[in-house]
Design a protein around this motif. Sequence first.
Motif, PDB file in Angstrom:
ATOM      1  N   ALA A  81      16.998  13.586   9.456  1.00  0.00           N
ATOM      2  CA  ALA A  81      17.381  12.452  10.312  1.00  0.00           C
ATOM      3  C   ALA A  81      17.617  11.161   9.535  1.00  0.00           C
ATOM      4  O   ALA A  81      18.704  10.566   9.600  1.00  0.00           O
ATOM      5  CB  ALA A  81      16.323  12.230  11.389  1.00  0.00           C
ATOM      6  N   ALA A  82      16.603  10.694   8.809  1.00  0.00           N
ATOM      7  CA  ALA A  82      16.754   9.439   8.067  1.00  0.00           C
ATOM      8  C   ALA A  82      17.751   9.568   6.922  1.00  0.00           C
ATOM      9  O   ALA A  82      18.612   8.688   6.744  1.00  0.00           O
ATOM     10  CB  ALA A  82      15.391   8.966   7.567  1.00  0.00           C
ATOM     11  N   PRO A  83      17.706  10.645   6.112  1.00  0.00           N
ATOM     12  CA  PRO A  83      18.735  10.791   5.071  1.00  0.00           C
ATOM     13  C   PRO A  83      20.155  10.851   5.623  1.00  0.00           C
ATOM     14  O   PRO A  83      21.087  10.375   4.982  1.00  0.00           O
ATOM     15  CB  PRO A  83      18.341  12.112   4.387  1.00  0.00           C
ATOM     16  CG  PRO A  83      16.864  12.198   4.576  1.00  0.00           C
ATOM     17  CD  PRO A  83      16.636  11.646   5.958  1.00  0.00           C
ATOM     18  N   SER A  84      20.329  11.433   6.816  1.00  0.00           N
ATOM     19  CA  SER A  84      21.656  11.490   7.415  1.00  0.00           C
ATOM     20  C   SER A  84      22.200  10.094   7.696  1.00  0.00           C
ATOM     21  O   SER A  84      23.371   9.803   7.437  1.00  0.00           O
ATOM     22  CB  SER A  84      21.613  12.305   8.712  1.00  0.00           C
ATOM     23  OG  SER A  84      22.869  12.298   9.354  1.00  0.00           O
TER      24      SER A  84
ATOM     25  N   THR B  18       9.484   8.213  12.560  1.00  0.00           N
ATOM     26  CA  THR B  18       8.319   9.034  12.912  1.00  0.00           C
ATOM     27  C   THR B  18       8.731  10.041  13.977  1.00  0.00           C
ATOM     28  O   THR B  18       9.830   9.980  14.525  1.00  0.00           O
ATOM     29  CB  THR B  18       7.172   8.172  13.463  1.00  0.00           C
ATOM     30  OG1 THR B  18       7.597   7.590  14.716  1.00  0.00           O
ATOM     31  CG2 THR B  18       6.776   7.062  12.497  1.00  0.00           C
ATOM     32  N   GLY B  19       7.817  10.948  14.262  1.00  0.00           N
ATOM     33  CA  GLY B  19       8.051  11.853  15.372  1.00  0.00           C
ATOM     34  C   GLY B  19       7.788  11.188  16.700  1.00  0.00           C
ATOM     35  O   GLY B  19       8.546  11.354  17.663  1.00  0.00           O
TER      36      GLY B  19
ATOM     37  N   PHE C 202       8.932  17.767  13.625  1.00  0.00           N
ATOM     38  CA  PHE C 202      10.333  18.007  13.325  1.00  0.00           C
ATOM     39  C   PHE C 202      11.094  17.798  14.634  1.00  0.00           C
ATOM     40  O   PHE C 202      10.492  17.645  15.696  1.00  0.00           O
ATOM     41  CB  PHE C 202      10.549  19.423  12.785  1.00  0.00           C
ATOM     42  CG  PHE C 202      10.024  19.620  11.384  1.00  0.00           C
ATOM     43  CD1 PHE C 202      10.790  19.247  10.287  1.00  0.00           C
ATOM     44  CD2 PHE C 202       8.770  20.166  11.167  1.00  0.00           C
ATOM     45  CE1 PHE C 202      10.314  19.430   8.998  1.00  0.00           C
ATOM     46  CE2 PHE C 202       8.291  20.350   9.874  1.00  0.00           C
ATOM     47  CZ  PHE C 202       9.066  19.982   8.791  1.00  0.00           C
ATOM     48  N   ASP C 203      12.420  17.829  14.559  1.00  0.00           N
ATOM     49  CA  ASP C 203      13.160  17.555  15.792  1.00  0.00           C
ATOM     50  C   ASP C 203      12.925  18.638  16.845  1.00  0.00           C
ATOM     51  O   ASP C 203      12.973  18.365  18.042  1.00  0.00           O
ATOM     52  CB  ASP C 203      14.651  17.332  15.529  1.00  0.00           C
ATOM     53  CG  ASP C 203      15.427  18.571  15.108  1.00  0.00           C
ATOM     54  OD1 ASP C 203      14.800  19.536  14.636  1.00  0.00           O
ATOM     55  OD2 ASP C 203      16.667  18.559  15.244  1.00  0.00           O
ATOM     56  N   HIS C 204      12.643  19.875  16.423  1.00  0.00           N
ATOM     57  CA  HIS C 204      12.375  20.931  17.405  1.00  0.00           C
ATOM     58  C   HIS C 204      11.116  20.638  18.222  1.00  0.00           C
ATOM     59  O   HIS C 204      11.034  21.013  19.400  1.00  0.00           O
ATOM     60  CB  HIS C 204      12.238  22.284  16.706  1.00  0.00           C
ATOM     61  CG  HIS C 204      13.552  22.942  16.434  1.00  0.00           C
ATOM     62  ND1 HIS C 204      14.496  22.397  15.592  1.00  0.00           N
ATOM     63  CD2 HIS C 204      14.095  24.086  16.911  1.00  0.00           C
ATOM     64  CE1 HIS C 204      15.557  23.184  15.551  1.00  0.00           C
ATOM     65  NE2 HIS C 204      15.354  24.207  16.342  1.00  0.00           N
ATOM     66  N   THR C 205      10.128  19.978  17.596  1.00  0.00           N
ATOM     67  CA  THR C 205       8.877  19.713  18.307  1.00  0.00           C
ATOM     68  C   THR C 205       8.902  18.387  19.052  1.00  0.00           C
ATOM     69  O   THR C 205       8.523  18.315  20.219  1.00  0.00           O
ATOM     70  CB  THR C 205       7.691  19.741  17.331  1.00  0.00           C
ATOM     71  OG1 THR C 205       7.912  18.802  16.265  1.00  0.00           O
ATOM     72  CG2 THR C 205       7.498  21.121  16.756  1.00  0.00           C
TER      73      THR C 205
ATOM     74  N   LEU D 231      11.691  10.180  16.866  1.00  0.00           N
ATOM     75  CA  LEU D 231      12.476  11.302  17.383  1.00  0.00           C
ATOM     76  C   LEU D 231      12.325  11.447  18.888  1.00  0.00           C
ATOM     77  O   LEU D 231      13.309  11.658  19.605  1.00  0.00           O
ATOM     78  CB  LEU D 231      12.041  12.597  16.688  1.00  0.00           C
ATOM     79  CG  LEU D 231      12.453  12.783  15.228  1.00  0.00           C
ATOM     80  CD1 LEU D 231      11.637  13.904  14.598  1.00  0.00           C
ATOM     81  CD2 LEU D 231      13.938  13.085  15.116  1.00  0.00           C
ATOM     82  N   VAL D 232      11.092  11.348  19.382  1.00  0.00           N
ATOM     83  CA  VAL D 232      10.873  11.546  20.809  1.00  0.00           C
ATOM     84  C   VAL D 232      11.517  10.425  21.627  1.00  0.00           C
ATOM     85  O   VAL D 232      12.005  10.662  22.739  1.00  0.00           O
ATOM     86  CB  VAL D 232       9.371  11.682  21.130  1.00  0.00           C
ATOM     87  CG1 VAL D 232       8.630  10.361  20.952  1.00  0.00           C
ATOM     88  CG2 VAL D 232       9.165  12.224  22.537  1.00  0.00           C
TER      89      VAL D 232
END
Length: 398
Positions: A21-24, A126-127, A140-143, A202-203
């Motif tokens: 996410a951040a590197p993108s 952060t998540g 992670f983005d899945h969680t 992310l959330v």
Amino acid sequence: MANPGGPLAGVRVLDAAGMIAAPSACAIMADLGADVIKLEPPHGDLLRGLVTVPDGPDPWWELDNRGKRGIVVDLTTEEGIQVAHKIAASCDVFVTNLTTERQSKFKLRASDLREDHPQLIHLTLTGYGNSGPDRDRLAFDHTAFFSRGGVIDMMGEPGQTPPAGRPGQGDHTTSLAILSSILLALRERDLTGEGQDISVALVHTAIWTMSSDLSVGLATGEVPGPIMRIETPSPLVGRFRCSDDRWIMLTMPADRYWNAFCGAMGRLDWLEDPRFVDPEKRAQHGPELMIMCDDIFGSADSGVWAERLDAAGMVWGLIQNLEEVIDDPQSEALRAFEQVPDAKFPFRTVSPPFALDGSEMSVKGPAPEHGEHTAEILSEAGFTPDEVAQLYEQGVVL
């Protein structure tokens, strides 16, 4: 006239984040002309080599780190921490997804870096955010995005196995929030001369993507939930299988499409049918109407339906696979895929999801090899040749 080098030419970014996410977001900044320095630990970013192509590029690594310069620093050493500080002192933006505990351990908190460099913009991904009971929970983005953010629950049908999110989909959505916030902070700094601390979760990004459904729940106390396809209240917003096993998606929330839809379906009699005379009646008889439409769509292939729906002025789309997306002439028209210049292996990658016709924006080059630019970055940061040699000898840098 376009600014030479791109709209972010002259902006320097230290990317001390891992995975996607951040590197993108930093990769897009490099496309826009920023000088992005990728700081990695001696063992390398977890993303390196996660998806490999025999005798070809590392596609995930290249996608989210193209156009950057790379340095390897061992932050577990005091000398490594000093190196990171010295590089950050020459940067406009510092980006990380290190936990609060590790930022504190490595002295990379906003308070550490901005004490002598108040113009620095410090962003933490952060998540779940920097406060609250789960502020230190790994994610992670899945969680965090797909699961905790309610995305997966709304994508599936009730009682079915939850669908799996695709790799990086939540991350790349979040990268746009990261990019936007950094650009706003740079603008604020233009006005005030001061940098600031940024937090992106992310959330929280997932919550924003679900905001249409959530806004209903907030206003009424009744949160929408997933429904069976057959329970769709109107075929105007339904999806249907054609005789060639291809699916078509219709999205026409306005009732003005109903008459033309009935004509395209060859069922003008529905216009006089008391069950379907208005949107409320059609919703009451939704499953019945959907089954009737299933039968009709199943009588012809997707090519036939494409002609009929276009002729009737319908808003629809063929549900494509990714191979079709790559070969889609509209993808070509959008310049959605771009050749990576100066790469060891010739390949294309995905370009940012916007076009700036008055600016220079392009993939500047491949992602860095592990520690590829360490020496030149150290020299730019003010280290003498002897000091650089000593850092290599001590294993502080690679």
